[in-house]
Design a protein around this motif. Structure first.
Motif, mmCIF file in Angstrom:
data_model
loop_
_atom_site.group_PDB
_atom_site.id
_atom_site.type_symbol
_atom_site.label_atom_id
_atom_site.label_comp_id
_atom_site.label_asym_id
_atom_site.label_seq_id
_atom_site.Cartn_x
_atom_site.Cartn_y
_atom_site.Cartn_z
ATOM 1 N N THR A 1 0.830 -1.208 0.000
ATOM 2 C CA THR A 1 0.000 0.000 0.000
ATOM 3 C C THR A 1 0.859 1.249 0.000
ATOM 4 O O THR A 1 1.878 1.310 0.692
ATOM 5 N N SER A 2 0.425 2.258 -0.760
ATOM 6 C CA SER A 2 1.066 3.564 -0.760
ATOM 7 C C SER A 2 0.258 4.510 0.122
ATOM 8 O O SER A 2 -0.858 4.909 -0.231
ATOM 9 N N ARG A 3 0.799 4.852 1.277
ATOM 10 C CA ARG A 3 0.089 5.773 2.165
ATOM 11 C C ARG A 3 -0.059 7.149 1.528
ATOM 12 O O ARG A 3 -1.067 7.840 1.729
ATOM 13 N N LEU A 4 0.946 7.546 0.740
ATOM 14 C CA LEU A 4 0.904 8.854 0.084
ATOM 15 C C LEU A 4 -0.287 8.945 -0.870
ATOM 16 O O LEU A 4 -1.059 9.913 -0.843
ATOM 17 N N LEU A 5 -0.463 7.913 -1.714
ATOM 18 C CA LEU A 5 -1.558 7.946 -2.672
ATOM 19 C C LEU A 5 -2.913 7.689 -2.023
ATOM 20 O O LEU A 5 -3.931 8.199 -2.490
ATOM 21 N N LEU A 6 -2.926 6.916 -0.937
ATOM 22 C CA LEU A 6 -4.179 6.770 -0.188
ATOM 23 C C LEU A 6 -4.627 8.114 0.378
ATOM 24 O O LEU A 6 -5.806 8.474 0.317
ATOM 25 N N GLY A 7 -3.663 8.864 0.907
ATOM 26 C CA GLY A 7 -3.982 10.201 1.416
ATOM 27 C C GLY A 7 -4.440 11.131 0.308
ATOM 28 O O GLY A 7 -5.384 11.918 0.496
ATOM 29 N N ALA A 8 -3.782 11.040 -0.862
ATOM 30 C CA ALA A 8 -4.173 11.884 -1.986
ATOM 31 C C ALA A 8 -5.582 11.546 -2.459
ATOM 32 O O ALA A 8 -6.381 12.443 -2.781
ATOM 33 N N THR A 9 -5.919 10.250 -2.478
ATOM 34 C CA THR A 9 -7.261 9.844 -2.882
ATOM 35 C C THR A 9 -8.310 10.364 -1.907
ATOM 36 O O THR A 9 -9.359 10.883 -2.314
ATOM 37 N N ILE B 1 -8.182 7.128 -11.259
ATOM 38 C CA ILE B 1 -6.806 6.891 -11.711
ATOM 39 C C ILE B 1 -5.853 6.901 -10.531
ATOM 40 O O ILE B 1 -4.971 6.046 -10.402
ATOM 41 N N VAL B 2 -6.015 7.877 -9.632
ATOM 42 C CA VAL B 2 -5.155 7.943 -8.449
ATOM 43 C C VAL B 2 -5.403 6.730 -7.553
ATOM 44 O O VAL B 2 -4.460 6.102 -7.053
ATOM 45 N N VAL C 1 -3.101 0.763 -3.934
ATOM 46 C CA VAL C 1 -2.882 -0.572 -3.393
ATOM 47 C C VAL C 1 -2.481 -1.498 -4.543
ATOM 48 O O VAL C 1 -3.125 -1.481 -5.604
ATOM 49 N N PHE C 2 -1.426 -2.277 -4.330
ATOM 50 C CA PHE C 2 -0.941 -3.191 -5.355
ATOM 51 C C PHE C 2 -0.962 -4.619 -4.815
ATOM 52 O O PHE C 2 -0.627 -4.855 -3.652
ATOM 53 N N ARG C 3 -1.342 -5.546 -5.671
ATOM 54 C CA ARG C 3 -1.267 -6.972 -5.336
ATOM 55 C C ARG C 3 -0.102 -7.566 -6.100
ATOM 56 O O ARG C 3 -0.074 -7.544 -7.336
ATOM 57 N N VAL C 4 0.896 -8.068 -5.375
ATOM 58 C CA VAL C 4 2.109 -8.619 -5.972
ATOM 59 C C VAL C 4 2.048 -10.137 -5.847
ATOM 60 O O VAL C 4 1.908 -10.668 -4.749
ATOM 61 N N THR C 5 2.168 -10.819 -6.974
ATOM 62 C CA THR C 5 2.080 -12.281 -6.996
ATOM 63 C C THR C 5 3.274 -12.864 -7.727
ATOM 64 O O THR C 5 3.659 -12.377 -8.804
ATOM 65 N N VAL C 6 3.870 -13.895 -7.142
ATOM 66 C CA VAL C 6 4.950 -14.642 -7.780
ATOM 67 C C VAL C 6 4.516 -16.099 -7.842
ATOM 68 O O VAL C 6 4.259 -16.726 -6.814
ATOM 69 N N ASP C 7 4.416 -16.633 -9.049
ATOM 70 C CA ASP C 7 4.058 -18.039 -9.231
ATOM 71 C C ASP C 7 4.713 -18.545 -10.508
ATOM 72 O O ASP C 7 5.669 -17.935 -11.006
ATOM 73 N N ILE D 1 7.533 2.612 -6.286
ATOM 74 C CA ILE D 1 8.301 3.050 -5.120
ATOM 75 C C ILE D 1 7.339 3.650 -4.100
ATOM 76 O O ILE D 1 6.693 4.667 -4.371
ATOM 77 N N LEU D 2 7.235 3.019 -2.945
ATOM 78 C CA LEU D 2 6.317 3.482 -1.908
ATOM 79 C C LEU D 2 7.043 4.243 -0.806
ATOM 80 O O LEU D 2 6.439 5.050 -0.110
ATOM 81 N N ARG D 3 8.336 3.974 -0.629
ATOM 82 C CA ARG D 3 9.128 4.645 0.399
ATOM 83 C C ARG D 3 10.582 4.232 0.200
ATOM 84 O O ARG D 3 10.894 3.355 -0.604
#
Length: 323
Positions: A173-181, A217-218, A223-229, A280-282
């Motif tokens: 999760t990007s707190r910056l973009l959550l705040g912007a939304t 768009i923002v 929130v991103f879902r990262v999957t490795v399979d 890049i989230l932080r």
């Protein structure tokens, strides 16, 4: 050749402002004293603005956009990708203003009462106008972005997981973009709620539709879902489910766990530059993948060793030789 393409890109930046001025001189005798500037959904105009004032605002914005874009393209002070991105953005902004001008003036030609004007299909033309920025994007030299110099963390050894590697998935999760939304939603309520309460939701018009599109768009990048399979690395928007990135195991040339510095990757959020992209989230630990065509992708992850090891095992199983 590059000099000619830059000159053409700068020339195209001024086309919207020149078109606004030329059409005003051509049509001013056929336009009403006030021009329609707001419409309800499917209805006639419900707000008007003095024609000279409307002209001044739009001509000023389109001229300022063209001037900023021209200076950045000529100066070339933002690296190899900066002028291209700035040219595309300012070209799209100038074209959006031109679309607003044409959407107001063309339906108003020879119409005495601006409150009877309907925007019709010109609303779609205005929404599509920013695509004009693709002209500058195509004309300006693509350039190249040097790869980020990486040094794997010494205290984070990376080894391939035992095959078969188990799938791995996390939500980041990007707190910056959550705040912007959240801020955009609050601002939208402040801007549009009084009008909706007074005249109904149908009176909000295209302005509210465009604003909602910006919010979505923002939100898509909060929130991103990262999957490795077995299919490799996949990243989707956690809120909208839109696929954002996919890297197959056979495409991987190198995998590194390192500390990500936001400014090395163009800042915070979803960044795309020639030769590399990143989420890049932080500042902190993350995963960097280098593909066989030398493109890089980085993503901020807590404890990235497990997905890195899983990807490493899958890449080796696909016949690659990642570092």
């Amino acid at each position: 050749m590059n000099g000619l393409r830059r000159a053409l890109a700068i020339l195209t930046l001024w086309v919207p402002a020149a078109t606004i001025l030329w059409t005003w001189m051509l049509w001013k005798g056929r336009l009403p004293a006030h021009l329609p500037t707001h419409w309800g959904v499917g209805g006639p105009a419900d707000a008007v603005t003095s024609a000279p004032v409307f002209l001044g605002w739009l001509l000023g914005v389109s001229t300022a956009s063209a001037l900023i874009g021209s200076i950045v393209v000529l100066a070339g002070r933002l690296g190899e990708w900066g002028p291209r991105a700035t040219g595309a953005f300012t070209g799209g902004a100038a074209a959006l203003v031109l679309g607003m001008w044409l959407g107001s003036t063309v339906p108003s030609l020879d119409v005495p009462d601006p409150f009877t004007v309907r925007i019709g299909a010109w609303a779609l033309v205005t929404l599509a106008a920013p695509c004009y920025g693709l002209v500058q994007l195509a004309l300006l030299p693509r350039g190249s972005t040097p790869p980020v110099e990486l040094s794997a963390d010494a205290d984070r050894p990376l080894a391939a997981a035992s095959l078969p590697a188990r799938p791995w998935s996390r939500t980041v999760t990007s707190r910056l973009l959550l705040g912007a939304t959240a801020l955009l939603l609050i601002l939208g309520v402040v801007l549009f709620a009084p009008s909706a309460a007074r005249d109904g939701i149908g009176a909000l018009g295209w302005t509210a539709v465009v604003y909602l599109a910006v919010v979505l768009i923002v939100a898509a990048f909060c929130v991103f879902r990262v999957t490795v399979d077995a299919r490799g690395l996949r990243i989707t928007s956690g809120l909208l489910g839109i696929p954002l990135k996919r890297i197959a195991p056979a495409e991987i040339a190198a995998i590194e766990v390192t500390t990500l510095e936001p400014m090395q990757w163009g800042g915070w959020g979803y960044r795309v530059m020639p030769g590399r992209s990143a989420i890049i989230l932080r500042r902190g630990p993350g995963l960097v993948i280098t593909q066989h065509d030398d493109r890089q992708f980085a993503i901020t992850l807590d404890d990235p060793e497990e997905p890195a090891s899983t990807l490493l095992a899958m890449a080796e199983g696909a016949g690659a030789s990642p570092v």
